[in-house]
Design an enzyme around this catalytic site. Sequence first.
Site, PDB file in Angstrom:
ATOM      1  N   TYR A  37      -1.626  -0.715   6.344  1.00 15.62           N
ATOM      2  CA  TYR A  37      -0.311  -0.863   5.720  1.00 15.62           C
ATOM      3  C   TYR A  37       0.715  -1.262   6.779  1.00 15.62           C
ATOM      4  O   TYR A  37       0.974  -0.524   7.718  1.00 15.62           O
ATOM      5  CB  TYR A  37       0.064   0.488   5.095  1.00 15.62           C
ATOM      6  CG  TYR A  37       1.264   0.541   4.206  1.00 15.62           C
ATOM      7  CD1 TYR A  37       2.499   0.033   4.583  1.00 15.62           C
ATOM      8  CD2 TYR A  37       1.184   1.171   2.969  1.00 15.62           C
ATOM      9  CE1 TYR A  37       3.598   0.128   3.759  1.00 15.62           C
ATOM     10  CE2 TYR A  37       2.272   1.277   2.134  1.00 15.62           C
ATOM     11  CZ  TYR A  37       3.487   0.752   2.535  1.00 15.62           C
ATOM     12  OH  TYR A  37       4.581   0.866   1.717  1.00 15.62           O
TER      13      TYR A  37
ATOM     14  N   TYR B  95       2.522 -11.206   2.540  1.00 13.93           N
ATOM     15  CA  TYR B  95       1.947 -11.317   1.182  1.00 13.93           C
ATOM     16  C   TYR B  95       2.952 -10.830   0.147  1.00 13.93           C
ATOM     17  O   TYR B  95       3.509 -11.607  -0.633  1.00 13.93           O
ATOM     18  CB  TYR B  95       0.657 -10.512   1.099  1.00 13.93           C
ATOM     19  CG  TYR B  95       0.003 -10.529  -0.275  1.00 13.93           C
ATOM     20  CD1 TYR B  95      -0.412 -11.726  -0.845  1.00 13.93           C
ATOM     21  CD2 TYR B  95      -0.198  -9.348  -0.995  1.00 13.93           C
ATOM     22  CE1 TYR B  95      -1.012 -11.752  -2.102  1.00 13.93           C
ATOM     23  CE2 TYR B  95      -0.803  -9.366  -2.243  1.00 13.93           C
ATOM     24  CZ  TYR B  95      -1.205 -10.564  -2.795  1.00 13.93           C
ATOM     25  OH  TYR B  95      -1.797 -10.590  -4.032  1.00 13.93           O
TER      26      TYR B  95
END
Lengths: 380, 138
Positions: free
Chosen positions: A278, A326
């Site tokens: 993450y 993204y």
Amino acid sequence: MKPGAVAIVGAAETTELGVVPGMAEIQLHADAALNAMRDAGLKPSDIDGVATAVTQPQAIAHYLGITPTWVDGTSVGGCSFMLHVRHAAAAIESGLCRTVLITHGESGRSGIGLGRPQVLPASLAGQFELPYGTFGPPTMFTIPVLRYMKTYGLTEEHLANVAVIQREWAAQNPRATLRTPITVADVLNSKMIAWPFRLLMCCLVTDGGGALILTAADRAKDFPQRPVYLLGTGESVETPMISQMADFTSSRAFRVAGAKAFAEAGITHGDVDHLMIYDAFAHLPIYGLEDLGFVGRGEAGAFIAERHTAPGGKLPTNTNGGGLSYMHSGMYGMYALQESVRQVRGIAPAQVPDVEVSVCHGVGGMFAASGTIIMGRERP
Amino acid sequence: MPDPKRARPQPTPETRHYWEGAKAGELRLQRCDACNHTYFPPRPFCPACASRAVSVFRASGRARLYSYVISHRPAPGFTPPYSIAVVELEEGPRMMTNIVGCPQTPEALVLDMPVEVAFPPLDDDISLPVFRPAGSAA
């Protein structure tokens, strides 16, 4: 959890990602859930377990028409979905429910129908952090990094390089928000946000959602998609206040969750074909690589600079482009899990060849919480 | 007085001694009577050994700059760029703060430099502990 006892049999994101002003948060949850149920060939009446974060599970169950026998509203930030996967696996194994739907939806960019918690002025963070002008994650999550840089000699170029390499991955992904290649100079010349962090070292702020469906591995072969088996899981928390993190160069929650997941899966780092860490900010993959044990303390900046996590490298990492390129709605963990599922299924836009094992590592809050999920293509 | 839109702490029974101390110009910490552990933020028991026998004491107000960012984002009551820092107190605990009384630049804000506490009032009730380079007091 017994490795391989539970599998992911449905996985999908919202039909659109990025800027989705036509959907409130609850509909982003539902859009992803409907896509995941179609992926698994299921109807709401087939679901008997519901988990979600921030939005309450009863809101999701009612909106979708589900009557659960098990719910989980664990809400510890962006890795909540990793914890949901872990809790769901335990619930399925112990017979509390058979088929769990985990949903995420967040109108992070458009702000339609938000359910976001506030820092209250009488909380400890409200008394001892907020009055100093903290204003969202860019001014808090970033604070430990100067100490890391002084301790290990990490440079601003090392940080910039994280964003450059993730953009290389994003360039291969038609659904990525940002796909144009960038250089270290581009990153260092982008707008200053909170020194030493420039804009391109910070995640996107977008709209979207995702959903997962889990069931017992014994049933998994009856579903239309190739099952993705859960090999190991881990979770932990440290502190909701970044100022109280014990070691500014390493996350205790990362270390605890990661070690637990690796031990449960019974794998070594050499077994890992694909990695998601993450990345709310450029330093997260650096802390993650070290705290999960892929490299030694202080080695991750050079490891990334040597292109080991880049396309063609030995440890392909954040292959969707990550939160930096993204998408990042606010709680990115669901998108990291989706990419691990795609890589293990073999259907990712930037597919890594022959992914047998994928490690998916999430953070919640500002190093406040962590969850690690290890997925595999074969049932052990 | 700073901007009224600025975030204000709301003391609770467990933290009131800290905020009363700040208003009186004292940085107050707590120490465990059983195991001698000094800790922050305030709570009426020791986070190291769970003893409820704890004492409030006046800290030296001396610290070193442990880590920080210089925020360039607009925030209510602040004029960017401004530092959001964590200092390590001489007594051991770390706390968030702002470093004031020096340029808000990487050149002026050097890790491990000594700093000392000051208590500018936010309003009639709250004074907020901040830190400035040691020896820079007017």
